[in-house]
Structures are given as C-alpha cells and as structure tokens.
Design an enzyme around this catalytic site. Sequence first.
Site: not given
Ligand SMILES: [Zn+2]
Length: 363
Positions: A209, A270, A273
Amino acid sequence: MNNPNYNRRINERIRRRRRRATVLTIFFFVIILLSLLSVFAVLQIREHLDDREENNPPDITDQTVQTTEPADQTTTAPIEQTTAAPETDPPAPLVTYTTVTLTRDAITQGDLILVNADLPYTFPLTEGHLTTVYGNKSRGYQLGSAQDKLDTDVLAALNTAADAFLAETGETGLLLANNGAYRSYAAQEDLYARRVAQYGEEEAAKYVALPGVSEHHTGLAFDLALYIDGKTYALDAFDAYDWIPENFPRYGFILRYPANKIAQTGIGYEPWHFRYVGIPHAVYMTANNLCLEEYINVLRAYQATGEHLFVESDGRRYEIWYVPFAVEAETTSILIPDGVPYSISGNNRDGFIVTLTHNSTAQ
Ligand SMILES: [Zn+2]
C-alpha cells in the site's frame, strides 16, 4: 333385644348427626376458602400498585440515565422462566445506562477502523499504544526482527492464538515476518520505493500500500510466515499450518485480503496478512464470507434503536450495533448498559461500532 323400632330410631339419629356434621364441615370449608381468596386478592392489588410505581418515568440525571426497557432490548434481562407463569407480568428489570460521549476524531481510532486506498490512517500523536514484540512474545511463534512492534492488545491476542496453535498442533515453525508488524509512515515509504525498484510500479501496487493507507500503520495487522530448519516459507506452504487461517478468527483475527475479495479490498490475495478486528467481528466476517469493507456496510443495518447483531463464540454472546456520526454534530452520545463489558471503535469513515460482551451463552 331385637326390637326393630328401637333399632330404626337409633339408626335415624345416627344419620341425622352425620348429616349435621357434613353440613358443618362444608360450611367451615367454604369460610376458609373465602378468607384465602380475599387475602390473595389484596396481595394482587398491592403487587399491581407496585408495578405502576416502578413504571413511572425515570429521573434523568446528568450522566446516568435510568430506564426500563422491554426484555428483548435489554442486555441484562433474565432468561424467560418456564415454570409457573404468574398471572401478572413481573416488573421489568431496572437497567441503568452510562452515556459515553465521543468527538469526531475518535472515528479514526479503534479495532474496526477501515484503512484502505480511500481511507488513510490518522496517526496518533504518540506511539504509546504500541509494544515491542521482542521480550513480550509467547512461545507459539518466532520473531523475524527485534524491532517489530504491535498494538499492545493485539500482541496479547497474537500470543494467545499462537500458543493455542502450538498446543494443538505441536508445530514450531510459525514466524512473525521481518518488518511484518507496525510500520511508520517513513518505513512504508521506504518499503514502497524498494518494491517499485524491484518489480515496477504496477506490480508493487498490488501488494504494497502507498504510505498513509497501509494497515501496517495501525499496529493491528501483521504478516506471518514459516521458519523451519533455517529456511523461510510462505504461511500456506504446509498443510499443518492451515490451522492458522481456520482458527485465528476465534482469537479476533481475519485474513484481511482473501482471494475472492480483491475487487472489494483493492489488494491482491495475501495469505500471510492478518488483521485484528475483535473476536465477534472476526468470527462473523469469516462465517459469512465478508471482508472488512463489506462488513462495515453490513453493520449499517444494526443501529441503536433497531435490531442489534448477536454473535456467539466460545460460550460468549456478543451484541453489536452501529452509531452514525451526525454530519453537523460536534459529539455523539452512546448509551451503554452498566455492568456489561464493552468496546467502541470508530470505522474510520462515518461512525462507531459498539460491542458488548455478555457473560455466557449458557442457561
Ligand atoms: Zn501485511
């Protein structure tokens, strides 16, 4: 001796006596019954008067509001009794409330804040909410870096979850990835620049990000990997570690960027995460296949005066509702029933989510 007239007279007398005794018995029985009924009637009238007194409008003090609510809306209402239904309704339980007043900036903080490309994170003035993982972690996982920090409560939840994993599976390869926890704005800037240099802007943007909109700024998110016999692997490299995504919701964690939610999250799959959102929210989102973007919208249907969302997990019952922040208002007030543990989180957009923890689902 066997005089028939004499015997008849005797029998007649006996019968008369018996009749009189029977009549007297019935008479006394009726008197007793009538007295009992009148005592009962007096008690009923007094109970009714007591009810009316308790249902009078409550006094409103400056901080605490006292009110009676119908049983289905109160949080401490007793479970309905199934034995001997009384003829009059029992008085509603008295529930007292405390008013919690919140300012607009509180919307940007809490376990349920939505941080994505459209909703940047507001950094608090200090890092007082963060704890260094090194020296404060449990046995359930290894550490990629001695510098990593997490939100203090999130670290405690991770410790509990990882220890449960170790106890149930005996696997020791879990790793909190290097630079996989809290990131400052500068750290994210640095990481983003390195990924762009490695993979080009387009590819880097799928997984890293932009500074300011990373969940890693919140201290609520972390990346997990595996470290086994001196080698690092992805979290999903071995089946034994499927326990993590399957059971972490029970400890308050969601897999934040699932493969089937790329359109909603704007981030590629992901499997490493995880994000802390709190137990009932993680359990509900996972069971109903909702990512955080979707869940924040779903909660709009559950407001203070309407139906609340109830979630059960591990013997606890949670009550959840959403409180929008009025556009022109300076503050918003939330009524919390006294004696019930609660938390309030901003959604980082337009309001708050209230979570009550009721003692147990037993009874
Ligand atoms: Zn992460």
